[in-house]
Every structure is written in C-alpha cells, then in structure tokens.
Design a protein around this motif. Structure first.
Motif, short mmCIF file in Angstrom:
data_model
loop_
_atom_site.label_atom_id
_atom_site.label_comp_id
_atom_site.label_asym_id
_atom_site.label_seq_id
_atom_site.Cartn_x
_atom_site.Cartn_y
_atom_site.Cartn_z
N UNK A 1 0.81 -1.21 0.00
CA UNK A 1 0.00 0.00 0.00
C UNK A 1 0.84 1.25 0.00
N UNK A 2 0.21 2.35 -0.35
CA UNK A 2 0.86 3.64 -0.41
C UNK A 2 -0.10 4.70 0.06
N UNK B 1 2.11 4.07 2.47
CA UNK B 1 1.25 2.90 2.25
C UNK B 1 0.04 2.77 3.16
N UNK B 2 -0.95 2.04 2.67
CA UNK B 2 -2.04 1.53 3.49
C UNK B 2 -2.30 0.09 3.09
N UNK B 3 -2.71 -0.72 4.05
CA UNK B 3 -3.05 -2.12 3.77
C UNK B 3 -4.56 -2.32 3.68
N UNK B 4 -5.33 -1.24 3.74
CA UNK B 4 -6.79 -1.33 3.75
C UNK B 4 -7.36 -0.69 2.49
N UNK B 5 -7.86 -1.48 1.54
CA UNK B 5 -8.38 -0.90 0.30
C UNK B 5 -9.57 0.03 0.51
N UNK B 6 -10.36 -0.21 1.58
CA UNK B 6 -11.52 0.64 1.80
C UNK B 6 -11.12 2.03 2.33
N UNK B 7 -9.84 2.21 2.66
CA UNK B 7 -9.34 3.52 3.06
C UNK B 7 -8.63 4.22 1.90
#
Length: 481
Positions: free
Chosen positions: A6-7, A76-82
């Motif tokens: 994620x980014x 990054x982020x590991x949460x697609x809904x964010x």
C-alpha cells in the motif's frame, strides 16, 4: 500467491467522471513547487493500496511501484476501503487470468461508488496483454498500464485525477527502457529482490511472457551494484537477482554489459551482503563461469531453481525450450560435479499437447534421477496467443490432472526424503521474522533455501547456527546451538 502493498498520497481532491472519457497516452506532470510542499505537509492526504498476485517478478514490480510513488511523497495503506488509489498488479500465467483480474476489479466497484475520487489502476501482464479492451470491459477502471510503464505511474494517476482514462501499454525501445531503482523508503528488507533484466527472447510455445513483458533488456551493471550497495547500507543481508532468463544477462556486449558470472562476483563483493541468489536461469545459457561461481563465491547460496518443464526431448522440442533431456542433465551433472552441495528446484508442466504416456514416464524418471529438493508442477492450460494452441493432439484435461497428481506424489516423497536427511545436521539460518504457523518460534531460511522454524524469538536479520531436530512436509524445525 498474492501480496498486498500500500501507499499514501498527499494531494488535492480529484473529480473523476464515469465512462466514457477520453483515453490518453500522455499525462500531465506531477505537482511541483508549492503544490508539492503542501503534499509534504500532509494536506489532502490520500491513501493508496497495491494488490499484486503472481510470480516473484510481479512481487518485485509491486515493490518498485511502492518506491516510485514513495519518491513522490506517497505512503502505504493495507486497507483498500481507506484508499483513494488502488492498483491491481496482474499475472497472466494462471488460467482464466483476465476473468480473475476483472473479478478482483469488480470487488472494488462499490468503493468507487462510495468514493467518486477513487482511482483504480490495472497493471501487470494481463493489462499489457488485453490493453484497451480492459478499459471497456472494466468501465470503472481509470488506468490500464503494462510493466514497461512503472516509472510513469505518478503522471498517470495525475491524469486520471484530472478526468482522463489512461492507457499505457506500448513497449519501450531497448535504449529507452529505464529500471527504476528501489528508493530508501519503508522498512528494511532482510532479503530484497533486485531486477537485473526484463523481458524474454525465448518464445517458448506455451508462454506469453515475450508478449506481455517484451524482449530482453539488461540493466547496467553499475546501476545494479549501486542499488545493492544502497540496500546493504540500510541493512539488507541477502539479495535475489531477478530476470525472466536471468543468466542471459549481458549477452549483448555492444551495450556495454558484463557476463552474468562477473555480475555475480561484483554483487557478492558488496560489503554487508552475506547471501546472493538468482532466479530463474535458463538451461541453455549456463556457462562454465556461472557454474564455477557456486564453487568460488562463498556468498552465492547453494540453491538454484532450474526449470526443466518436461523430461521428454520430444516434448521439450514441441515446447521450443532449446535443449534436450540429455543437454539438461549435462548441466545438472556439471553443476554437481563442481558444487555437489547445490540444492535444485524446478518447474514442470504435464499434459502438454502431444505428450504420450512414454513422454510422461520420461518426466518421472528425470525427477527420480535429478532428485529435486522442490518442484512447482502444473497441468498444462491453454493460453491465447501461444503456439501450443496449434499442437495436436490435445491431452484430455482429466488425464492432465491424473499425471499431475502422480508427479506430485513422486516429488513429495523425494522432498520428504531430503528433509528427513537433514535431521541432526547443523545449518546456518537467516532469521526473517516470527513464525506464522508455529507460535513462540522464529522463521528463516538455510543457504539451500529451506524454511526452518527456530525455537524462541530471535532478531530479524540474525544468522543463527541451529541443529535440525524435526522434518515437516515442507519445512524443518531447528534448535539454536
């Protein structure tokens, strides 16, 4: 195998409109000056998620996407809904690859409804292969791009934000292709991939890689070594050199490249690097210098993944592999004659068009003779655009999987014998982190690339001397000495 990266982006809101929109192949530049400073200050922060599935090259491409975007101020982020940017990095090796990509993209359609500013990008080999068709078949996708255009990712996203749909799937000329280095962002990786070349010139009859990743292009040796030095300075202890036919590196001397065995020596000589691996080599490109490297370079791990695909010379010819059964076994014999401790893995396809029972038995006998430590085995599946579609007769699907099960039974037995033979031996293990399956234990790998669970919690990056106490189906248990 799927891995998520994620980014996060810092930037102004965008106003994306639904299809139809103009398809462009040129994108505006990323923000600069005051706008860039505001990004750095965290105003309008946006999150980005990269979902990558497929081979090690795809995993590395995902890491390069992270690096390219991190250099522009993204996190990054590991949460697609964010996320406000989702990138799907696709693989075309497995069957029904396009349907799987479209299905995965469809799972994010509601997120696009909930967040009109969300940018959805489809990348990787399927995107390269399908191109413009994907923009029509996935109407909520904003970007379709191939592996040659990872460097363009920031510009493509900016173009999508401004209301364009972006298609970027043309192959770059050899002299125009640039390998983006991994920037010094994110957590330190004890083991890191380093891309040394891209593409393939082999055109095996079952494979679409030359059509999705283009022709072979080798990277400058100085650039490779510089990247390895930067990784070592940050704490990386092991590097894995990547290429579709990695030992074909440097064959165009006119481009100023060095032979692959010389590249191995230069990488192994980088201070701080304790282990070097490479994958995947092609049997036709092995030189005596490459084989001697396993004897002469202590840093070169005694492990190699050497795809064979079939044990039948007739099938290998139909596959357009460029070597016979005898020539493959000669490479193995020369390697083991020089460095007998090297553990071998391989890839095998069964049920290839025209494969007879005798051909399959020759594959089984080769597996018994070579005694691979591990093998990735597959039942042949058709790929649109490959020469194998024209080969007759087709092997019935049921028979393909019957042969696959028999092959896997043989290889599981051999793998089990190898693992059992290691019980009681001492091995040096590079600790990669806590074990995911064995609570209270750490996990790491031996020089021969064997996964070992080690009693106790140990520092990531530590080299431990352990005694192997138990063998499992695919891994080992070790006790620190």
């Amino acid at each position: 195998m799927r891995r998520a990266f994620g980014l996060c982006e810092f930037g102004p809101p965008c106003d994306l409109r639904p299809m139809p929109l103009p398809i462009v192949d040129q994108a505006p530049a990323a923000p600069a000056g005051d706008d860039r400073d505001r990004w750095a200050d965290g105003l309008g922060a946006r999150r980005v998620y990269v979902d990558s599935f497929g081979c090690q090259m795809n995993t590395h491409d995902a890491q390069r996407m992270v690096s390219v975007m991190a250099a522009e101020g993204w996190l990054p982020t590991d949460a697609p809904d964010e996320a406000d940017l989702i990138i799907l990095n696709s693989c075309s090796v497995r069957e029904k690859a396009e349907q799987k990509l479209r299905s995965r993209a469809g799972s994010f359609k509601q997120l696009k409804v909930d967040n009109p500013n969300l940018v959805l990008a489809l990348g990787g080999c399927v995107a390269q292969q399908e191109g413009k068709k994907l923009l029509h078949r996935v109407p909520h996708a904003d970007i379709v791009f191939g592996p040659d255009h990872l460097n363009d990712l920031p510009e493509m996203v900016e173009s999508a934000r401004s209301g364009h749909r972006v298609l970027r799937t043309e192959f770059l000329e050899r002299n125009a292709y640039a390998f983006p280095p991994q920037e010094d962002h994110g957590p330190v990786r004890v083991s890191a991939f380093v891309n040394v070349m891209k593409g393939c010139d082999k055109f095996c009859s079952f494979c679409i890689v030359p059509y999705t990743r283009g022709r072979e292009v080798s990277r400058s040796a100085d650039d490779i070594v510089d990247e390895v030095k930067r990784l070592a300075d940050r704490g990386t202890l092991e590097v894995v050199l990547l290429g579709q036919t990695v030992n074909a590196y440097g064959k165009r001397k006119k481009d100023g490249h060095i032979p692959f065995d010389e590249l191995l020596a230069r990488v192994a000589g980088v201070e701080g690097i304790r282990r070097v691996r490479f994958t995947s080599p092609h049997p036709s490109h092995f030189t005596e210098g490459q084989i001697r490297a396993f004897r002469d370079l202590p840093e070169l791990s005694p492990h190699m993944h050497l795809p064979v695909q079939s044990g039948s010379s007739a099938v290998l010819k139909a596959m357009r592999r460029g070597y016979s059964r005898e020539e493959y076994l000669d490479v193995v014999a020369r390697l083991r004659g020089t460095a007998p401790e090297v553990a071998l893995g391989t890839d095998i396809i069964v049920g290839f068009p025209g494969e007879t029972d005798e051909d399959f038995q020759q594959t089984l006998s080769l597996v018994e003779e070579v005694r691979y430590h591990s093998a990735y085995s597959f039942a042949y599946s058709e790929r649109v655009g490959t020469r194998a579609l024209r080969i007759e007769p087709s092997v019935p699907v049921e028979l393909r999987f019957e042969r696959l099960r028999e092959l896997q039974r043989v290889q599981d037995r051999i793998t089990g014998e190898w693992l059992s033979s290691m019980v009681g031996h001492q091995e040096e293990v590079l600790i990669e982190g806590p074990s995911r399956t064995e609570p209270g234990r750490s996990t790491g790998r031996t020089g021969s690339n064997r996964l070992v669970h080690v009693d106790g919690a140990h520092t990531v990056g530590a080299f431990l001397r352990v005694r192997i106490s138990e063998a499992f189906k695919h891994s080992l248990l070790g006790t620190p000495i």
